[in-house]
Design an enzyme around this catalytic site. Structure first.
Site, PDB file in Angstrom:
ATOM      1  N   ASP A   1      23.632   2.020  74.797  1.00 47.39           N
ATOM      2  CA  ASP A   1      22.866   1.190  75.641  1.00 47.39           C
ATOM      3  C   ASP A   1      23.901   0.092  76.310  1.00 47.39           C
ATOM      4  OD1 ASP A   1      21.099   0.005  77.386  1.00 47.39           O
ATOM      5  OD2 ASP A   1      19.575  -0.556  75.599  1.00 47.39           O
TER       6      ASP A   1
ATOM      7  N   ASP B   1      20.440  -0.995  83.774  1.00 46.46           N
ATOM      8  CA  ASP B   1      20.197  -0.753  82.412  1.00 46.46           C
ATOM      9  C   ASP B   1      19.685   0.645  82.006  1.00 46.46           C
ATOM     10  OD1 ASP B   1      19.508  -1.266  79.768  1.00 46.46           O
ATOM     11  OD2 ASP B   1      17.611  -2.771  80.132  1.00 46.46           O
TER      12      ASP B   1
ATOM     13  N   HIS C   1      10.949  -2.941  80.609  1.00 46.37           N
ATOM     14  CA  HIS C   1      10.737  -4.453  81.440  1.00 46.37           C
ATOM     15  C   HIS C   1      11.126  -4.230  82.724  1.00 46.37           C
ATOM     16  CE1 HIS C   1      15.042  -4.570  80.652  1.00 46.37           C
ATOM     17  NE2 HIS C   1      14.862  -3.729  79.490  1.00 46.37           N
TER      18      HIS C   1
ATOM     19  N   HIS D   1      15.342  -9.330  81.525  1.00 45.76           N
ATOM     20  CA  HIS D   1      13.823  -9.124  81.141  1.00 45.76           C
ATOM     21  C   HIS D   1      13.350 -10.239  82.070  1.00 45.76           C
ATOM     22  CE1 HIS D   1      15.349  -8.255  76.871  1.00 45.76           C
ATOM     23  NE2 HIS D   1      15.222  -7.029  77.527  1.00 45.76           N
TER      24      HIS D   1
ATOM     25  N   GLU E   1      11.967   2.565  79.408  1.00 51.43           N
ATOM     26  CA  GLU E   1      12.697   2.922  78.271  1.00 51.43           C
ATOM     27  C   GLU E   1      11.611   3.352  77.125  1.00 51.43           C
ATOM     28  OE1 GLU E   1      15.226   0.039  76.162  1.00 51.43           O
ATOM     29  OE2 GLU E   1      14.388  -1.359  77.501  1.00 51.43           O
TER      30      GLU E   1
ATOM     31  N   GLU F   1      16.600   5.724  78.675  1.00 46.71           N
ATOM     32  CA  GLU F   1      16.352   4.777  79.641  1.00 46.71           C
ATOM     33  C   GLU F   1      16.975   5.055  80.807  1.00 46.71           C
ATOM     34  OE1 GLU F   1      16.592  -0.233  79.710  1.00 46.71           O
ATOM     35  OE2 GLU F   1      17.844   0.696  78.500  1.00 46.71           O
TER      36      GLU F   1
END
Length: 471
Positions: free
Chosen positions: A244, A255, A324, A332, A357, A452
């Site tokens: 990640d 992300d 998120h 976030h 994710e 994700e």
């Protein structure tokens, strides 16, 4: 003038006659085979000799002129505009132009050329465009609405920055997927990935760089693990590792994560989580309630079972991990996308970025803090906090200059030449200026997986910006 291969001799003879009468223009003889070309050369010599004998009655002795003209004949595949040699040169020139979709040069192996140099025109590859869920919400018929398309173009600069970061992410992870092997240390894995990512994103302070440390959580550890200096952990054949990492351009964060496994016995677990993530992406859209997405993700995730070493385990969604929303320089941003049913009825809105994710586990399906902390991030909402310790002030200044409100790790502080910062870092955490993010683990002995993607809810459609050929 075109001629088939079998009539080469006749064509040459006709050309010679035309040349004697002063009517030779530009002549091309068609031939598609190298053997025929050789035969033609032999026939040429014969015709030259014949022309020499027949030229006694021709005034001006055109023998040499005829020979020169015949020697200039070009053998082609039938094009009317130019010869084979000229066509090849044009193709070579065009081939050089087509490298890279933006008209730039091609990428090296391993990748080292920055994405902005590969696409000098500034137009970066568009991600996967998907229609919104078909229902009576306001997202209906957005793709054909001229007003929505105008809004789409208005925000194109924002989308383009995210696409540049996404292309750097894609090329980096594709390199790592080919390069990684069992037996390397986790530090070697992270350093190779981060070195490649920094080169492709063309790291430039807070304008371009890595968005957060490389997560390489193994087996029962689901998230937020990256090795600190001196960590001897080695990647094993039987490990299930979640890779990640993030990139950003001007704070537009990508992300994106995938699960790495060498042993095929974990394939079913990985498939369950990948399909759950894809389901969440399909369900996402403008005016969609976040709790609805969680319910669909859980339904797909928990429809799978995986057999490991002769024992069957149900795959569970890890209920206290979520997707998120993402904002500039804020990983976030406030909204959470659950991966189980229930949760908030908050709706997604136009032009929001989300990290969709999902996490699956063969254990309890709940994670807790465990192991040594490596991830840290400055509190986005932290105001002015008076600091009495000089080392804390110095460390905070370093964090502000190099990371801002983006996440960082101890290895990155070491890389900047920081030493003896442990007490200062603890002081910043105690005062709420910096927040620690310890590794999140399920019960020992279980296996966890993660996938994700980053999406943006454009006015006309949703775009999976980080989508690639790999997943």
């Amino acid at each position: 003038m075109a001629a088939v291969v079998e009539e080469v001799g006749k064509s040459v003879e006709k050309i010679v006659d035309d040349a004697v009468n002063g009517e030779i223009d530009d002549v091309e003889v068609e031939n598609g085979a190298s053997e025929a070309s050789k035969k033609k050369k032999t026939k040429k010599k014969k015709k030259k000799a014949g022309a020499g004998e027949a030229s006694a009655d021709v005034p001006g002795d055109p023998e040499n002129d005829i020979a020169d003209d015949v020697g200039k004949l070009k053998v082609t595949d039938g094009g009317e505009g130019g010869g084979e040699e000229e066509t090849k040169k044009k193709r070579k020139r065009n081939r050089g132009k087509n490298k890279g979709q933006g008209g730039g040069k091609g990428q090296t192996n391993p990748p080292t050329i920055p994405i902005c140099d590969l696409f000098p025109d500034g137009n970066f590859p568009v991600g996967l465009e998907m229609p919104y869920p078909v229902d009576d919400r306001s997202a209906k018929d957005r793709f054909s609405n001229e007003e929505k398309r105008a809004l789409d173009r208005l925000h194109n600069d924002i989308y383009n920055e995210a696409r540049q970061a996404a292309e750097a992410h894609r090329q980096t992870r594709q390199h790592i997927q080919k390069w990684v092997r069992p037996g390397i240390t986790m530090i070697e894995l992270c350093e190779e990935l981060e070195k490649t990512s920094r080169a492709l994103i063309k790291e430039n302070g807070l304008k371009a760089g890595l968005a957060f440390p490389t997560g390489c959580s193994r087996n029962h550890c689901a998230a937020h693990y990256t090795p600190n200096a001196g960590d001897p952990t080695v990647l094993l054949y039987d490990d299930v590792t979640k890779i990640d990492f993030g990139t950003h351009i001007n704070g537009r964060i990508i992300d994106c994560a995938w699960t790495l496994s060498f042993n095929p016995k974990y394939d079913k677990l990985i498939e369950a989580v990948r399909e759950a993530t894809n389901t969440g992406i399909k369900a996402a859209g403008i005016d969609v309630q976040l709790c609805e997405i969680g319910a669909e993700i859980q339904e797909v995730m928990e429809s799978y079972e995986v057999e490991i070493d002769g024992k069957t385990y149900p795959v569970k969604s890890i209920r206290n991990l979520n997707g998120h929303s993402i904002a500039p320089y804020r990983i976030h941003a406030g909204k959470t996308v659950p991966i189980v049913k229930g949760g908030e009825a908050t709706v997604m809105e136009e032009n929001e970025f989300y990290a969709i994710e999902t996490f699956g586990s063969t254990g309890r399906g709940v994670v807790h803090d465990d192991m040594e902390v490596s991830h840290y991030m400055k509190n986005f909402d932290a105001g002015y906090v008076p600091l009495r310790i000089q080392s804390s002030k110095s460390l905070l200044n370093t964090i502000n200059q190099n990371f801002g409100t983006l996440a960082f790790c101890k290895r990155w502080l070491d890389r900047l030449g920081q030493t003896r910062y442990q007490m200062a870092l603890k002081d910043l955490c105690d005062k709420g200026v910096v927040e620690a993010y310890p590794p999140l683990c399920d019960i020992k002995g279980c296996y966890t997986a993660q996938f994700e993607h980053t999406i943006v809810l454009r006015p006309t459609c949703k775009e999976v910006i980080s989508k690639g050929d790999d997943y």
